[in-house]
Every structure is written in structure tokens, then in C-alpha cells.
Design an enzyme around this catalytic site. Structure first.
Site, PDB file in Angstrom:
ATOM      1  N   ARG A  55       0.857  -1.181   0.000  1.00 57.30           N
ATOM      2  CA  ARG A  55       0.000   0.000   0.000  1.00 57.30           C
ATOM      3  C   ARG A  55       0.891   1.229   0.000  1.00 57.30           C
ATOM      4  NH1 ARG A  55      -2.416   0.235   5.412  1.00 57.30           N
ATOM      5  NH2 ARG A  55      -0.934   1.895   5.804  1.00 57.30           N
TER       6      ARG A  55
ATOM      7  N   HIS B 275      -3.210   4.279   5.184  1.00 59.46           N
ATOM      8  CA  HIS B 275      -4.453   3.493   5.234  1.00 59.46           C
ATOM      9  C   HIS B 275      -5.623   4.315   4.685  1.00 59.46           C
ATOM     10  CE1 HIS B 275      -7.807   1.159   6.702  1.00 59.46           C
ATOM     11  NE2 HIS B 275      -8.141   2.094   7.573  1.00 59.46           N
TER      12      HIS B 275
ATOM     13  N   TYR C 265       4.779   4.230  11.305  1.00 56.97           N
ATOM     14  CA  TYR C 265       4.997   2.776  11.407  1.00 56.97           C
ATOM     15  C   TYR C 265       5.795   2.167  10.260  1.00 56.97           C
ATOM     16  CZ  TYR C 265       0.656   2.877   8.605  1.00 56.97           C
ATOM     17  OH  TYR C 265      -0.300   3.134   7.664  1.00 56.97           O
TER      18      TYR C 265
END
Lengths: 343, 384
Positions: free
Chosen positions: B273, B277, B286
Site C-alpha cells: 500500500r 491506510h 509505522y
């Protein structure tokens, strides 16, 4: 629905004692015979005929594809039923026991209840979820819950619960025929209750959403449903000696709620007690009492009282008699309806 | 202490249990340890040039769609957009591998697959815009509503495929889920049902590395997500999710097997990705830039473009044409999304039940009064 409704005369001629379990089984059979889209699925519903034998003989008569033993997974059962309904079938799923339905809650609440709404009416889900519920059969932990409040709190579901043999048949046929999802709560301690009822000539039942006055009376209304109906009927008979002429209203459908029948009764009697065996706090009785108060405040001679199970996890079977509201507890509440006169 | 040595064990089992026989399946259950690739390998020789060019055009359009939708989020036109930038190969292959009669069961991130399947780009965004939950008729397009809860659409795919087979239709359901979704109970129940019923379903896991912020290593201890297939008795396939030709081929084989009665397949597409998100997420908390950069070098559009130009199937003109088509789509989408949707508040009550309950009729009447009062107020202020 009850297309095979018979006249009262025919009914008396053919009627012989039948149990609620038999009436439910017959309803499933007749629905499957009438509409090939009706499929029954769940754990043990096939070869065994269900742990309560409600589905007995269906797999034999209609084949495994129509009455299917599934893997033991309630979310999977109900989730698969959603997909089946999306493809035009009318699944009837069995949850075996009340507390076994909890793993399927996400499917029920996030999908079954909402699919019509999410798709602006394009994709209704005609699913019937049969949930044997309630106590009084000596079941151990997780086999006696009354979970109706959870279902009632979920818009998009119909919540139905029969208390008589005739209603068991008629309401289940109506539920299966409904284009909306129905949580069909089966009071398992009434499975073996009997009535004169002919499977060949089932009696027509009013559409889902209508309450019925089971016993007319003048001095107070007992509002109840499912397993507590026989308790209330017995209490009403016992109360005659005390000078109380009690009216008993059987709700039959918790959603939609029949405000009219209930309010009309309470306006006549001026007093009301709601009786159910699920816990009182946050339970159906609170909602019902509030609705009655809002509609009948000026007719009420006393506060609407509730007789419910205690606010405890369902007790072990040797203790359940203390938890379940019995005739005495109902009569105590009826006595308290003189509250205003005394205070 | 073994079972046999346990006190009383023999008494409880007077006769030995019969030998357990596994289901035999012509397709091997265990995935290859390395993701399957087509582009840049000898396998590409078998690929249909026309399909590759179509995949390319769709990838370019999809990338542009992701960019446009992300921009619409920043402009406040969408409440949220979970971008699939970097994952376009999975999205497009999933859409193109299905026949018209088949069904797609997308997750919330799979808008692109729905659009590539032919859904109106605006109808596909109503959930994310917030005007309607599902802006299309699922039956008309054979696309289930974009599913927000994780993995709950997978059992639906199984039930639908099962029902179709019972009716004698050779329909296949393709259900999409992310790596995080494979930890959910519904993932397990769906795969188990599908395998036991031999339902014509294909499960496509887009392993994009993170479930919001949680990396795959904290999601599963399995060697791969495709390995999970073994326990259900269905074939597992591991594929390079940025290789559109490979994803299309692996999904195509799985769909063909399902259609011919061979049962379900679990396909894990390993991808990444590239965006956060959603716009509400800060991916820098992260993951490190070097990881993102490494994946950027393995971009699904770039590797397909390289292959096509290297083989002389695509020139500057073709590239320009694909980009221009994508721009036209983006411009049209922008323009249509800039118009405010006209909503009727009374619709709130319209589709809860087939027939409105008395309670809902009462509530609808109350809202009607509120709305009339509001309009009366507006009219007064505007001097009408």
C-alpha cells in the site's frame, strides 16, 4: 402465509393434540413444499432432525441441498445465508440455542439487519433466524438466555415469538414469507406444550406485528409474550380469588410493536404489569413500560410495573426457579398495583 | 504422556478409530514458497498481448482514479478514501478475470475493482462521500456492497456461490480481503464452509503489508497467508500482486477451477500500500521511507510498461493515449463529484423494512414537521 386456513368447524373436526414443536416442524415443511426457494440450514438440522427435532424429516423429504447440516459455525451459517438470500433463496437458519447465536451477531447486526437499508431497497434479505430461547428446561450455562432485547435494539429486524401452538405455525409461515429478516424466538420450554391443532388445516394468524388479548379482563393488564404467557394466564386465573379480573395481552411480535392493542387494553384497565423472564435492566419491559406510560399516562391508576428475571447472568439450572418469574411474583406485582390507592 | 498412556484411555476407546483419509485434490494444496511471476520471466511468452495492453490501460486509469479520489478527500468532497495506489494490479485483475454473470465481493478498499468491473465511478463513491451507503443495485452489477467490517463479506460470497450452484448456474464469486482480514473469525468460517461445500469461490487476499499500522509479522505466524489454504483442504496460491499478468493468470486458473466444480482457491497477492491506510492515517509512524522506495521500484504500472515497451507492444503514443484516457475519466469524475448530491431526508425511513412500521411512520411524521418548520424559517428569512 396461512393460505390453508380452515374454518373453525373443519378445525374442530380434525384437531387433535399437537405440540408446538410439531407445529414448527410442520410450518417448515409446508413452507419448503410451497416454495423451492426455502432452504433450511444449521448445525444438526439434517440427519438428526435438530436437537429439538424441529427439522425432523426435512432432509429426507427435500434432500440435503434443501435441509443442510453445516459446519459448526454460527457466523458462517448466517453469513452463508446472507449470500444465499442475495441470490434469491429464502434461508431459514437454526441457531440451536440462544447463547450459541452470539458468534453470529456481527452478521446479524452489520449485514442481515441493514442490507435493505444499505442498498436503498435494492437487496432485501428474506432470512428467518430461528433461535430457541429462554430457560425452564434445566439447561446448563449458555442454554437458557433470553436475548430478545439485543435483537429488539437492532433496527431492520423483525422480532417474533409465539406462545401457542397455532401461533407457532402461523408466525413461522409468516416469517418465512416475509421479505424482511425475522428473528424467530422459540420459547423452548413451550416446545412440548399441546393444543388441539390440525396440521392439515392450520388456522390463519394475523400478520406479524399484531398483539392479541388472550384473556379479557377489567382491573389490570398483564403484558407478556412467549414463555411467560402460560405464567400470566395461570396468574390471571389465580387472581380471580383476590378479586382481580386481569386482562392478558400476548405481544407475539416485539418488533414491530403493537402499541394500539397494548394501549387500548391499558386504557380500559388503568393498570399494567409487563412480564418477561429476561433481565429487567435494559430489558424489553423498560421499553414497553415507557411506551405504555407515554400513551396512557392519564388513564393510569398506578405506575407500570415490571416482573422480570433478576439482573444476573442466567443461573445454574438448580437455581433457575428462583430467577424465573412465576405466578407468585406476578401476583405480588398485581397486588402492588394498588400502590396509588394506598399511598 | 500420550493419549494411549492416559489412565482409562483404552476403556474410552474400545476399538481403534478408522484411518483418517485426506480429500484428494488434483491441485496441490501447498503454495510455492516464492510468489508466482509472469512479467520479466519466460512465462510472459504465453501471455496474450491484447490482455496485457488492456491491463495496462486499466492500471493507468486506476492509478489516476486513486489520485483523483484522494484529491477529492482533501477538498472535502469525500469523507474518506482508502487508496489502493500500488495495489492496482490486484484490483484490475480481480475485475477483469470475472465473467458478467459472476459476482465480486469487495472490501472497503476495492472501489477500483468495482469501477474496473463497469460500475459508475460516482456510484462507487457514495459510501465514501457519505450520501448513500451503496449507490448502486448490487444485483444489476453483480457487485456486493463495499464491505466495511472485515472479512464479513466472505461468507456471503460462499453462500451466493453455493446458491448459484444449487440453481444450476455456473457462477463464480470472487471475494477480496486484506491481510488483516485473514485474522478475523469470518475468514476462517468462510474458507471452511467453501471447502466443505466445494463452493465455486475464489478468495483473493491482498497482502499489502499492513493492517492500518500492524505489519504482517504481527498479524500471522504462518509462512504465508496462502499457506492457510492447506488447513481447509483447498489449493493456496502465492502471486506477485504487482504483476498484473501473474495475478490475472492465477485468478483465471482459480476461477476456471471453481467454475468446473473444482472448489475454492485461496490466492495471496503480495503487494504494498503506497499511500497511508486512509487520509486519517499517518503512515510515517509505522514504516520507513526505504521500504516504500523499494516497493516504488516494483511499481505495477512501471513493470508492465517496461515489459510492453521492451517487446515493442507499446510506444510513446500508446502511453500517451492511456494517460489521456485516464485524464478524461478524472476530469469527468471531478466535475460530477463537485455537484452536491440532492438528498431527501425522508429516505431515512424508506428502506428499513419492506413496509414501514407504525413507529417509523410516527418518527417520519415528526421529521416532516421539523423540515417544514425549517423551510418556513428559510422562506421568512429570504422574504418569501
Amino acid at each position: 402465509m396461512t393460505t390453508a386456513a380452515a374454518t373453525a368447524g373443519e378445525r374442530t373436526a380434525k384437531a387433535k393434540p399437537a405440540t408446538m414443536a410439531q407445529a414448527l416442524g410442520r410450518a417448515l415443511r409446508d413452507a419448503m413444499a410451497q416454495d423451492p426457494a426455502v432452504h433450511v440450514l444449521g448445525e444438526d438440522v439434517g440427519t438428526l432432525g435438530g436437537v429439538f427435532r424441529i427439522t425432523d424429516g426435512l432432509a429426507k423429504e427435500f434432500g440435503d441441498d434443501r435441509c443442510t447440516d453445516t459446519p459448526l459455525a454460527e457466523a458462517g451459517i448466517l453469513g452463508a445465508a446472507v449470500g444465499m438470500a442475495m441470490y434469491g433463496l429464502r434461508p431459514v437458519v437454526e441457531m440451536q440455542f440462544d447463547a450459541f447465536a452470539y458468534p453470529a451477531f456481527e452478521q446479524l447486526i452489520s449485514h442481515v439487519a441493514k442490507m435493505r437499508n444499505r442498498t436503498a431497497g435494492a437487496m432485501p434479505l428474506p432470512i428467518t433466524v430461528r433461535v430457541p430461547y429462554g430457560g425452564g428446561i434445566g439447561g446448563v450455562e449458555h442454554h437458557s438466555d433470553s436475548s430478545e432485547a439485543y435483537y429488539m435494539a437492532t433496527p431492520g429486524l423483525h422480532v417474533v415469538t409465539p406462545a401457542t401452538v397455532e401461533d407457532a405455525y402461523g408466525l413461522l409461515r409468516a416469517s418465512i414469507a416475509s421479505d424482511d429478516p425475522v428473528v424467530f424466538l422459540e420459547p423452548k420450554r413451550l416446545y412440548w406444550s399441546k393444543a388441539d391443532w390440525s396440521p392439515e388445516a392450520p388456522v390463519a394468524v394475523e400478520p406479524i406485528g399484531r398483539a392479541v388479548v388472550r384473556r379479557p379482563g377489567r382491573s389490570a393488564t398483564l403484558i407478556t409474550y412467549g414463555p411467560s404467557l402460560p405464567v400470566c394466564m395461570e396468574a390471571a386465573e389465580a387472581a380471580v380469588e383476590e378479586g382481580w379480573d386481569l386482562e392478558v395481552v400476548d405481544l407475539r411480535s416485539l418488533v414491530p410493536f403493537d402499541d394500539e392493542t397494548v394501549a387500548a387494553s391499558v386504557r380500559r384497565t388503568g393498570r399494567a404489569v409487563v412480564v418477561h423472564e429476561s433481565s429487567g435492566f435494559g430489558g424489553p419491559g423498560g421499553e414497553i413500560a415507557a411506551r405504555v406510560t407515554e400513551r396512557c399516562f392519564h388513564h393510569l391508576e398506578a405506575p407500570v410495573l415490571r416482573v422480570a428475571g433478576f439482573d444476573i447472568p442466567y443461573p445454574p439450572p438448580m437455581q433457575e426457579k428462583h430467577h424465573l418469574p412465576g405466578v407468585d411474583r406476578v401476583l405480588d406485582a398485581v397486588a402492588r398495583l394498588q400502590w396509588e390507592a394506598e399511598s | 504422556m500420550t493419549v494411549q498412556e492416559l489412565p482409562g484411555a483404552a476403556a474410552y476407546r474400545p476399538t481403534p478409530p478408522p484411518a483418517w483419509k485426506p480429500l484428494t485434490d488434483p491441485a496441490p494444496l501447498l503454495p510455492d514458497p516464492e510468489p508466482y511471476r509472469v512479467l520479466g520471466t519466460d512465462a510472459v511468452a504465453d501471455a496474450d498481448p491484447e490482455l496485457l495492453l488492456r491491463l495496462y490501460a486499466e492500471l493507468v486509469r486506476g492509478r489516476r482514479y486513486n489520485a483523483q479520489a484522494t484529491a477529492l478527500t482533501k477538498q472535502g468532497r469525500l469523507a474518506v478514501y482508502p487508496s489502493s495506489t500500488g495495489q492496482e494490479a490486484c484490483e484490475i485483475a480481480a475485475a477483469l478475470v470475472l465473467e458478467e454473470r459472476d459476482w465480486l465481493f469487495p472490501s472497503y478498499r476495492d472501489t477500483l475493482a468495482a469501477v474496473a468491473r463497469g460500475l459508475d465511478p460516482v456510484e462507487a463513491l457514495t459510501l465514501l462521500r457519505g450520501d448513500r451507503h451503496t449507490g448502486y443495485d448490487p444485483r444489476e452489477h453483480r457487485i456486493a456492497p463495499l464491505c466495511t467490517p472485515l472479512a464479513t463479506q466472505l461468507p456471503h460470497a460462499v453462500g451466493l456461490a453455493h446458491a448459484a450452484r444449487l440453481k444450476g448456474d455456473d457462477v463464480v464469486a470472487l471475494a477480496m480481503v486484506g491481510d488483516g482480514g485473514t485474522s478475523e473469525g469470518d475468514f476462517h468460517e468462510a474458507l471452511n464452509f467453501a471447502a466443505v461445500w466445494r463452493a465455486p469461490v475464489v478468495f483473493l487476499v491482498q497482502n499489502n503489508g499492513f493492517a492500518i499500522s500492524v505489519p504482517l509479522a504481527k498479524q500471522t505466524a504462518a509462512p504465508s497467508l496462502a499457506h492457510k489454504a492447506v488447513g481447509y483442504g483447498m489449493p493456496g496460491r502465492l502471486v506477485d500482486g504487482n504483476d498484473a499478468a501473474a495475478v490475472h493468470q492465477v485468478l483465471g486458473e482459480a476461477v476456471a477451477r471453481a467454475r468446473s466444480g473444482g472448489g475454492p482457491t485461496l490466492v495471496e497477492a503480495v503487494t504494498y500500500r503506497m499511500d497511508a491506510h486512509t487520509n486519517a492515517d499517518d503512515a510515517t509512524r509505522y514504516r520507513v521511507d526505504s521500504e516504500v522506495e523499494a516497493w516504488r521500484a516494483h511499481d505495477p504500472i512501471q513493470i508492465l510498461e517496461r515489459e510492453l515497451t521492451g517487446r515493442g507492444l507499446l510506444g510513446d503514443e500508446g502511453i500517451e493515449e492511456a494517460r489521456a484516457a485516464a485524464e478524461r475519466m478524472a476530469a469527468a469524475l471531478r466535475e460530477r463529484m463537485n455537484a452536491d448530491p440532492v438528498l431527501d431526508p425522508m429516505d431515512l425511513f424508506a428502506h428499513v423494512y419492506a413496509e414501514q412500521t407504525a413507529q417509523l411512520r410516527e418518527q417520519a411524521a415528526r421529521l416532516r414537521v421539523e423540515l417544514d418548520a425549517e423551510h418556513g424559517q428559510d422562506d421568512m428569512e429570504e422574504g418569501r
